[in-house]
Design a protein around this motif. Sequence first.
Motif, PDB file in Angstrom:
ATOM      1  N   MET A   1       0.849  -1.181   0.000  1.00 29.12           N
ATOM      2  CA  MET A   1       0.000   0.000   0.000  1.00 29.12           C
ATOM      3  C   MET A   1       0.886   1.233   0.000  1.00 29.12           C
ATOM      4  N   ALA A   2       0.684   2.100  -0.956  1.00 27.71           N
ATOM      5  CA  ALA A   2       1.448   3.335  -1.040  1.00 27.71           C
ATOM      6  C   ALA A   2       0.827   4.382  -0.120  1.00 27.71           C
ATOM      7  N   VAL A   3       1.689   5.131   0.524  1.00 32.01           N
ATOM      8  CA  VAL A   3       1.214   6.243   1.340  1.00 32.01           C
ATOM      9  C   VAL A   3       1.569   7.530   0.611  1.00 32.01           C
ATOM     10  N   ASP A   4       0.703   8.517   0.737  1.00 33.10           N
ATOM     11  CA  ASP A   4       0.963   9.793   0.080  1.00 33.10           C
ATOM     12  C   ASP A   4       1.526  10.786   1.096  1.00 33.10           C
ATOM     13  N   ALA A   5       1.712  12.009   0.639  1.00 35.97           N
ATOM     14  CA  ALA A   5       2.321  13.036   1.490  1.00 35.97           C
ATOM     15  C   ALA A   5       1.485  13.310   2.743  1.00 35.97           C
ATOM     16  N   LEU A   6       0.156  13.347   2.612  1.00 39.19           N
ATOM     17  CA  LEU A   6      -0.685  13.584   3.788  1.00 39.19           C
ATOM     18  C   LEU A   6      -0.596  12.410   4.761  1.00 39.19           C
ATOM     19  N   ARG A  39      -8.585   8.653   6.969  1.00 41.83           N
ATOM     20  CA  ARG A  39      -7.195   8.275   6.678  1.00 41.83           C
ATOM     21  C   ARG A  39      -6.672   7.299   7.736  1.00 41.83           C
ATOM     22  N   LEU A  40      -6.931   7.588   9.008  1.00 36.76           N
ATOM     23  CA  LEU A  40      -6.490   6.696  10.076  1.00 36.76           C
ATOM     24  C   LEU A  40      -7.116   5.310   9.930  1.00 36.76           C
ATOM     25  N   ASP A  41      -8.407   5.275   9.624  1.00 34.80           N
ATOM     26  CA  ASP A  41      -9.101   3.998   9.436  1.00 34.80           C
ATOM     27  C   ASP A  41      -8.470   3.203   8.297  1.00 34.80           C
ATOM     28  N   ARG A  42      -8.160   3.885   7.185  1.00 37.38           N
ATOM     29  CA  ARG A  42      -7.542   3.200   6.043  1.00 37.38           C
ATOM     30  C   ARG A  42      -6.143   2.717   6.387  1.00 37.38           C
ATOM     31  N   LEU A  43      -5.360   3.535   7.086  1.00 36.31           N
ATOM     32  CA  LEU A  43      -4.010   3.135   7.468  1.00 36.31           C
ATOM     33  C   LEU A  43      -4.039   1.926   8.410  1.00 36.31           C
ATOM     34  N   VAL A 141      20.812   2.291  18.949  1.00 35.87           N
ATOM     35  CA  VAL A 141      19.762   2.984  18.211  1.00 35.87           C
ATOM     36  C   VAL A 141      18.451   2.386  18.686  1.00 35.87           C
ATOM     37  N   PRO A 142      17.661   3.136  19.440  1.00 37.83           N
ATOM     38  CA  PRO A 142      16.393   2.591  19.908  1.00 37.83           C
ATOM     39  C   PRO A 142      15.435   2.359  18.740  1.00 37.83           C
ATOM     40  N   TYR A 143      14.494   1.452  18.949  1.00 37.99           N
ATOM     41  CA  TYR A 143      13.488   1.185  17.929  1.00 37.99           C
ATOM     42  C   TYR A 143      12.834   2.499  17.543  1.00 37.99           C
ATOM     43  N   ARG A 144      12.795   2.745  16.264  1.00 42.08           N
ATOM     44  CA  ARG A 144      12.243   4.008  15.793  1.00 42.08           C
ATOM     45  C   ARG A 144      11.722   3.835  14.387  1.00 42.08           C
ATOM     46  N   LEU A 145      10.729   4.606  14.040  1.00 42.17           N
ATOM     47  CA  LEU A 145      10.193   4.598  12.684  1.00 42.17           C
ATOM     48  C   LEU A 145      10.111   5.995  12.089  1.00 42.17           C
ATOM     49  N   LEU A 146      10.265   7.014  12.916  1.00 37.04           N
ATOM     50  CA  LEU A 146      10.134   8.387  12.429  1.00 37.04           C
ATOM     51  C   LEU A 146      11.098   8.696  11.275  1.00 37.04           C
ATOM     52  N   PRO A 147      12.394   8.346  11.355  1.00 41.42           N
ATOM     53  CA  PRO A 147      13.269   8.634  10.210  1.00 41.42           C
ATOM     54  C   PRO A 147      12.807   7.942   8.920  1.00 41.42           C
ATOM     55  N   LEU A 148      12.292   6.739   9.024  1.00 40.88           N
ATOM     56  CA  LEU A 148      11.785   6.022   7.852  1.00 40.88           C
ATOM     57  C   LEU A 148      10.569   6.742   7.277  1.00 40.88           C
ATOM     58  N   VAL A 149       9.635   7.120   8.148  1.00 40.66           N
ATOM     59  CA  VAL A 149       8.434   7.826   7.687  1.00 40.66           C
ATOM     60  C   VAL A 149       8.823   9.151   7.045  1.00 40.66           C
ATOM     61  N   GLU A 150       9.782   9.865   7.638  1.00 39.15           N
ATOM     62  CA  GLU A 150      10.227  11.128   7.052  1.00 39.15           C
ATOM     63  C   GLU A 150      10.834  10.898   5.660  1.00 39.15           C
ATOM     64  N   SER A 151      11.606   9.838   5.500  1.00 38.17           N
ATOM     65  CA  SER A 151      12.198   9.504   4.200  1.00 38.17           C
ATOM     66  C   SER A 151      11.122   9.183   3.187  1.00 38.17           C
ATOM     67  N   ILE A 152      10.126   8.406   3.583  1.00 34.16           N
ATOM     68  CA  ILE A 152       9.011   8.070   2.697  1.00 34.16           C
ATOM     69  C   ILE A 152       8.242   9.344   2.325  1.00 34.16           C
ATOM     70  N   GLY A 153       8.067  10.231   3.292  1.00 32.99           N
ATOM     71  CA  GLY A 153       7.377  11.497   3.040  1.00 32.99           C
ATOM     72  C   GLY A 153       8.095  12.350   2.021  1.00 32.99           C
ATOM     73  N   ARG A 154       9.431  12.387   2.085  1.00 34.30           N
ATOM     74  CA  ARG A 154      10.198  13.156   1.102  1.00 34.30           C
ATOM     75  C   ARG A 154      10.024  12.559  -0.297  1.00 34.30           C
ATOM     76  N   THR A 155       9.997  11.243  -0.369  1.00 36.29           N
ATOM     77  CA  THR A 155       9.803  10.568  -1.651  1.00 36.29           C
ATOM     78  C   THR A 155       8.398  10.811  -2.177  1.00 36.29           C
ATOM     79  N   ALA A 156       7.388  10.741  -1.290  1.00 36.47           N
ATOM     80  CA  ALA A 156       5.994  10.938  -1.704  1.00 36.47           C
ATOM     81  C   ALA A 156       5.747  12.369  -2.165  1.00 36.47           C
ATOM     82  N   ALA A 157       6.481  13.314  -1.621  1.00 34.44           N
ATOM     83  CA  ALA A 157       6.294  14.725  -1.972  1.00 34.44           C
ATOM     84  C   ALA A 157       6.874  15.050  -3.357  1.00 34.44           C
ATOM     85  N   ASN A 158       7.756  14.201  -3.834  1.00 36.98           N
ATOM     86  CA  ASN A 158       8.395  14.463  -5.150  1.00 36.98           C
ATOM     87  C   ASN A 158       7.571  13.967  -6.302  1.00 36.98           C
TER      88      ASN A 158
END
Length: 158
Positions: A1-6, A39-43, A141-158
């Motif tokens: 499932m692709a996520v968009d910028a929002l 959006r939350l329900d779909r995610l 490095v503690p368990y984290r997902l924020l850097p991954l989500v930020e990277s995906i967000g940069r890709t989705a914005a392009n």
Amino acid sequence: MAVDALDTRILQLLLQQPRTSVREYARILGIARGTLQARLDRLERDGVITGTGPALAPAALGHPVLAFVHIEVTQGHLDEVGDALAAVPEIVEAFSVTGGGDLMTRVVARDNAHLEDVIQTLISLPGVVRTRTDVALRERVPYRLLPLVESIGRTAAN
């Protein structure tokens, strides 16, 4: 499932401010509450968001020892051993893996003697051939997902 910028903005906000209300999230994002809820329900439905519970620290619960136990399993018994691992409360995660073993588990314990007891329990499970244990010394490095989500967000914005 692709996520968009929002979607990525929503996920970033959930990770950065996990205890905020849906109404407040909508205000911060500048979108309607209904849009956010949809959006939350779909995610959730698509398996992107898998939980909303608190993250707990085993060390604060009296289990400061962390180890990764690799388990070699008799051929054809992976499912049975995997099911048996679920009955061991000190196993907080288990994965089928490639490489030097068949399963890798994350194990927590009160101390090294307790860890040895847990390993002995694992070794005694039907279908377990041998184990190999790596004790974690310090989390780097503690368990984290924020850097991954930020990277995906940069890709989705392009």
